[in-house]
Each structure stands twice: as structure tokens, then as C-alpha cells.
Motif scaffolding. Structure first.
Motif, PDB file in Angstrom:
ATOM      1  N   ASN A 100      -3.982 -11.268  14.555  1.00 39.35           N
ATOM      2  CA  ASN A 100      -2.728 -10.558  14.788  1.00 39.35           C
ATOM      3  C   ASN A 100      -2.550  -9.604  13.613  1.00 39.35           C
ATOM      4  O   ASN A 100      -2.003  -9.973  12.570  1.00 39.35           O
ATOM      5  N   SER A 101      -3.040  -8.390  13.790  1.00 42.01           N
ATOM      6  CA  SER A 101      -3.086  -7.445  12.670  1.00 42.01           C
ATOM      7  C   SER A 101      -1.692  -7.055  12.186  1.00 42.01           C
ATOM      8  O   SER A 101      -1.505  -6.807  10.996  1.00 42.01           O
TER       9      SER A 101
ATOM     10  N   ARG B 299       0.259  -9.103   4.128  1.00 34.82           N
ATOM     11  CA  ARG B 299      -0.784  -8.556   3.258  1.00 34.82           C
ATOM     12  C   ARG B 299      -2.000  -9.492   3.197  1.00 34.82           C
ATOM     13  O   ARG B 299      -2.547  -9.762   2.140  1.00 34.82           O
ATOM     14  N   LEU B 300      -2.411  -9.964   4.364  1.00 36.64           N
ATOM     15  CA  LEU B 300      -3.599 -10.801   4.486  1.00 36.64           C
ATOM     16  C   LEU B 300      -4.718  -9.982   5.115  1.00 36.64           C
ATOM     17  O   LEU B 300      -4.464  -9.091   5.922  1.00 36.64           O
ATOM     18  N   THR B 301      -5.936 -10.320   4.774  1.00 35.06           N
ATOM     19  CA  THR B 301      -7.092  -9.657   5.357  1.00 35.06           C
ATOM     20  C   THR B 301      -7.883 -10.653   6.193  1.00 35.06           C
ATOM     21  O   THR B 301      -7.697 -11.873   6.078  1.00 35.06           O
ATOM     22  N   GLN B 302      -8.780 -10.134   7.004  1.00 34.11           N
ATOM     23  CA  GLN B 302      -9.659 -11.010   7.771  1.00 34.11           C
ATOM     24  C   GLN B 302     -10.509 -11.861   6.831  1.00 34.11           C
ATOM     25  O   GLN B 302     -10.810 -13.012   7.137  1.00 34.11           O
ATOM     26  N   GLN B 303     -10.850 -11.308   5.676  1.00 32.19           N
ATOM     27  CA  GLN B 303     -11.636 -12.066   4.697  1.00 32.19           C
ATOM     28  C   GLN B 303     -10.838 -13.271   4.177  1.00 32.19           C
ATOM     29  O   GLN B 303     -11.424 -14.323   3.908  1.00 32.19           O
ATOM     30  N   ASP B 304      -9.512 -13.113   4.038  1.00 36.62           N
ATOM     31  CA  ASP B 304      -8.678 -14.248   3.611  1.00 36.62           C
ATOM     32  C   ASP B 304      -8.766 -15.387   4.629  1.00 36.62           C
ATOM     33  O   ASP B 304      -8.862 -16.563   4.257  1.00 36.62           O
TER      34      ASP B 304
ATOM     35  N   THR C 144      -0.686  -7.599   8.379  1.00 34.77           N
ATOM     36  CA  THR C 144      -0.269  -6.471   7.547  1.00 34.77           C
ATOM     37  C   THR C 144       1.028  -6.803   6.819  1.00 34.77           C
ATOM     38  O   THR C 144       1.153  -6.543   5.622  1.00 34.77           O
ATOM     39  N   VAL C 145       1.976  -7.384   7.538  1.00 33.15           N
ATOM     40  CA  VAL C 145       3.259  -7.754   6.924  1.00 33.15           C
ATOM     41  C   VAL C 145       3.042  -8.745   5.787  1.00 33.15           C
ATOM     42  O   VAL C 145       3.669  -8.654   4.726  1.00 33.15           O
TER      43      VAL C 145
END
Length: 148
Positions: A100-101, A108-113, A105-106
Motif C-alpha cells: 500500500n504505497s 515513510r517506509l520503503t519496500q526494503q523496510d 509514503t505517509v
């Protein structure tokens, strides 16, 4: 008395500024995040103590901050809405094989996280993950996909 009021105000300002910074826990904070956190706390000390450099002043400020923390804890226990404001709520950031991009974004997480949290659970592929949830404390919980 003025010192006590300044300490109380500083507590609430710092609490809400940390809340605005985001929910990453200290173990997940990048050096940049830690610098911001420490700078914010350091900046709040001077207005609290002002010209009072006595032990009594410092003790009064510390006691006030401790009491504000107890008050915040009490408010969280008795008012769910206050807990949601201060701590937030868990947020699903991955489900049904999709990130859920907007939520990421809200937060501040990335797919790597998310993948880091999955690997810490021993999962190496996204198809092994059913849900990923950003918890109130900033940690990412992974719910494994159960294959028959």
C-alpha cells in the motif's frame, strides 16, 4: 512556578513533535532520525531552565516532566482517542501480495523496510508474507502466508 509550567509545555511539545517525526522505533532509526530527535530534545532544555541553573530547578523540571509522562499514560489508559493521537494505530502496509504505497509514503517506509522485517522472520520472498503491519511503536510485524 514558571519553570514547572515551561517544563510541562516542553513535555507536550516534544511529545507531539516526536509524533510528527514518525513512528520508527529507535532500533530502526537512521542516524538522521536520531540527530533530529536529540536536537529537538536539546533545544527544549534551554527554554525550560532559562536562567535557573540550580539543582532545585533541574529537579523541579525533571519531576514535572515525570508527572506529565504519568498524566499522558493515565490519559491513554482512560481515553482511547488520546492513545490514538499520541501513539497512533497499527497500519497494514502489505496485504494480498500488494504494497500500500500511499500508507507507506505517509509512514515513510520503503519496500526494503518490509523485506528487512520479513527476512528477520526467516522469510525470503514476498509470496511468503500474508500481511505486514506497521505497529504503533514503529516496528513492522509480519504475518506469514500459510500454504496448504
Amino acid at each position: 512556578m514558571q519553570l514547572v509550567l515551561r517544563a510541562a509545555i516542553a513535555y507536550w511539545l516534544l511529545l507531539f513533535s516526536v509524533r510528527l517525526i514518525g513512528r520508527r522505533s529507535a532500533s530502526q532509526m537512521a542516524p538522521f532520525d536520531l540527530v533530529i530527535l536529540f536536537m529537538t530534545a536539546g533545544i527544549s532544555i534551554a527554554p525550560v531552565l532559562g536562567d535557573d541553573h540550580s539543582m532545585v530547578g533541574a529537579f523541579s523540571a525533571l519531576c514535572t516532566i515525570g508527572l506529565m509522562h504519568i498524566l499522558a499514560s493515565w490519559l491513554k489508559m482512560h481515553f482511547d482517542w488520546f492513545g490514538r493521537i499520541v501513539d497512533g494505530t497499527p497500519v497494514v502496509v502489505f496485504e494480498n501480495g500488494q504494497f500500500n504505497s500511499r500508507r507507506m509514503t505517509v509512514l515513510r517506509l520503503t519496500q526494503q523496510d518490509i523485506m528487512t522485517a520479513a527476512r528477520q522472520r526467516g522469510l525470503m520472498r514476498l509470496d511468503q508474507v500474508r500481511y505486514a503491519v506497521a505497529e504503533r511503536d514503529g516496528k513492522i510485524s509480519i504475518v506469514e502466508e500459510h500454504k496448504a
